[in-house]
Design an enzyme around this catalytic site. Sequence first.
Site, short mmCIF file in Angstrom:
data_model
loop_
_atom_site.label_atom_id
_atom_site.label_comp_id
_atom_site.label_asym_id
_atom_site.label_seq_id
_atom_site.Cartn_x
_atom_site.Cartn_y
_atom_site.Cartn_z
N GLY A 110 75.62 91.42 77.09
CA GLY A 110 76.85 90.82 76.59
C GLY A 110 76.83 90.56 75.10
O GLY A 110 77.78 90.91 74.38
N ASP A 111 75.76 89.94 74.59
CA ASP A 111 75.76 89.63 73.16
C ASP A 111 75.53 90.87 72.32
O ASP A 111 76.07 90.99 71.21
CB ASP A 111 74.76 88.53 72.83
CG ASP A 111 73.34 88.81 73.25
OD1 ASP A 111 73.11 89.80 73.97
OD2 ASP A 111 72.44 88.04 72.88
N CYS A 112 74.76 91.84 72.82
CA CYS A 112 74.57 93.09 72.07
C CYS A 112 75.88 93.85 71.96
O CYS A 112 76.22 94.40 70.90
CB CYS A 112 73.52 93.96 72.76
SG CYS A 112 71.91 93.18 72.90
N GLU A 130 78.03 91.91 69.37
CA GLU A 130 77.62 92.07 67.97
C GLU A 130 77.90 93.48 67.47
O GLU A 130 78.33 93.67 66.32
CB GLU A 130 76.14 91.71 67.79
CG GLU A 130 75.74 90.30 68.23
CD GLU A 130 76.44 89.18 67.48
OE1 GLU A 130 77.16 89.47 66.48
OE2 GLU A 130 76.30 88.01 67.87
#
Length: 739
Positions: free
Chosen positions: A467-469, A472
């Site tokens: 999710g965060d990759c 970003e």
Amino acid sequence: MAYAREKALNGAPVTKTSSTLEPDLDHQRTDPARWRLLDERGRQTWHYLQSDDQLKAWPQSTADRYFLGLPTNLPSLPRPETPLDSARNAAAYFSNLQLPPGNWACEYGGPLFLLPGLVITWYVTKTPIPEHISIEIRRYLFARQHPLDGGWGLHIEGESSVFGTAMNYVVLRLLGASAEDKRVVKARDMLHKLGGAVNGPHWAKFWLTVLGCMEPEAVNPVPPELWLLPDWVPIAPWRWWIHMRQVYLPMSYIVSKGFTYPLTPLTRQLREEIYTQPYSSISFSSHRNSISPADNYHPKSMILNVVNQFLVKVWNPYLRTDFIRRRAEDWAWELIQREDENTDFANLGPVNGPMNLLACYIHDGPDSYSVERHRQRMHDFLWVKNEGMLMNGTNGVQTWDTSFLVQGVVEAGLAEDPRWRPMLVKALEFLDDQQIRQDCREQDVCYRQRRKGAWAFSTREQGYAVGDCTSEALKSVILLQRLPGFPKLVSDERIKDAIDTLLTMQNDSGGFASYETIRGSKYMEYLNAAEVFGRIMIEYDYPECTTAVVTALALFSRTHDPSYRKGDIDQTIAKAVSWILEDQREDGSWYGSWGICFTYAGMFALESLASVGRNHSNDDRVVLACQFFLDRQMSDGGWGESYKSCTDGVYSQHTRSQVVQTCWVIIALLEAQYPEREPIERAVRMVMGRQKEDGSWEQEAIEGVFNKSCMISYPNYKFIFPIKALGMFAKRFENPKVQ
């Protein structure tokens, strides 16, 4: 060049050595000028060139020399007078480390329990170990040996433990180190002080049993039958955190098959070296739950002990029929194959990768395609540096670090400068290439999350959406593609695919986890058998991951397509911000799970609050968070937080301020619109003061963490976050001269 790569992988020896080195003579090293890093669309492998013709055909790059600790011969730069000068100098240096596909690479080391699984797997599958690899692994382990007690810990800054000491002792011996080498003797003495290998945690006992250096009765049960449980069962493995279940999967298959390597003269000798009494006198069944206090970070619960007793005393001898066993093994094998297919044998990480190799060796045989492909893929995890060869925590940080670099340069106001455009266009091309374009085949069968439109932590080939990759990378793409002169490589449709995937990843709480939504109860931790890690059984909400998604959705709606799924996005952001506020502690801090620790999480949390207009001037919670940081500013203007914050759950001051953590706080205070310049400028002065003449910074303490107890390195952070922090400060305060 292709010939050079084949020769390197085929392992022509660099020096003549005996299978067991003479005492105190193991100070070999390879020629660092012969190492090369090959980056093929993000797949990174190191190669050792054998001939002068190969050296001439494949010159060593600046990045190669930097990674190996060799002189880069990069020029000294004008002394910076302003923060933006300093950021430009850092970008100038870091741009020289960009690799041909457009990404950045680095050591992703720290954990000391990874190499043992690989080397033991190589040994028991009779995989040839090239001499140059053997030499450099030995060199790394000796370099990272505790200087006082001679042991090794869970990670490079940790205290010596049975897990680290027993397993790395075994690695050294398998790779030819003499039992009489003074450093090996010192390690053996430390292991004996800790009670010997019988006091190792579950994973150590598993690997020693595979090697034939421990009896299977010492290993607590790992039944593959759990994979036969219906999906509605609360403890069914599909509900576990992805790393836990993908390790349990091949481990359960290997244990069920009863694999243990036949004794060799060396393993017979090891049996007598790693214990405090003769091997034949040990009652291994009585040591299933023996563990050193140094390893027992998460003690087994009474519930787990009762379950294990039932499995040992009742299930295995009386209820486990051959039919059930075969059915469980068959389904586990099917899931192992799915994992290999979905990742092209790259696998989720360096723990399940060697285990999957061994499972294929057992099922398909030593000469099978699956075994050969796994053998090739093991090189994706290996990394060479000035200390030797280590095993990375994944197959790299390619997408993650590249995304953050792009954002740092944009935030610093450098992206529209033509000087940096070639670097940024290459980075955009890399992110374009690495977006995952399709879901897994029959993803529900193998319990995989939707991934179309997402990005992985490392490469598209590895194939796990994070999710965060994704957030970003998406932010980086949007930020670059909206600037004049940058190509529009990622289409609107593909950007919306990423948004659609992110919107499937929110938990009922409002927060976001890492790979998947939370599928099980936190009470599952009562079944945590790993002992050395905390919070490992299920996914959890994280302020870092939640912030990444909040800011990506906000950027998309604000600058790219305000109408697309507006209601869903607004609702998702509102719930996520509500969770971030709920997660804040009474002292104003947030606990970080992927970086050290309160410093890291606080930066993210304040960024998410800023994205919805909450700042120091209008929100008491932001005021409290800023004060938490200001109360911990050190005398030189910086901040420094020890990894003990992660393990203990309370802020622990480092003995020295850290450049990376100081930049995290600078960013946090600037995002919060903290009104006073003086404390931020003191921090900026410290960061600029430590910058070297060539624009770089020295490597300081370790930066990252996972599962509360294991630290991991992010060495590119010392470029990425200073560029961003210094640039943001320059924007806010009109780039003043800083003395």
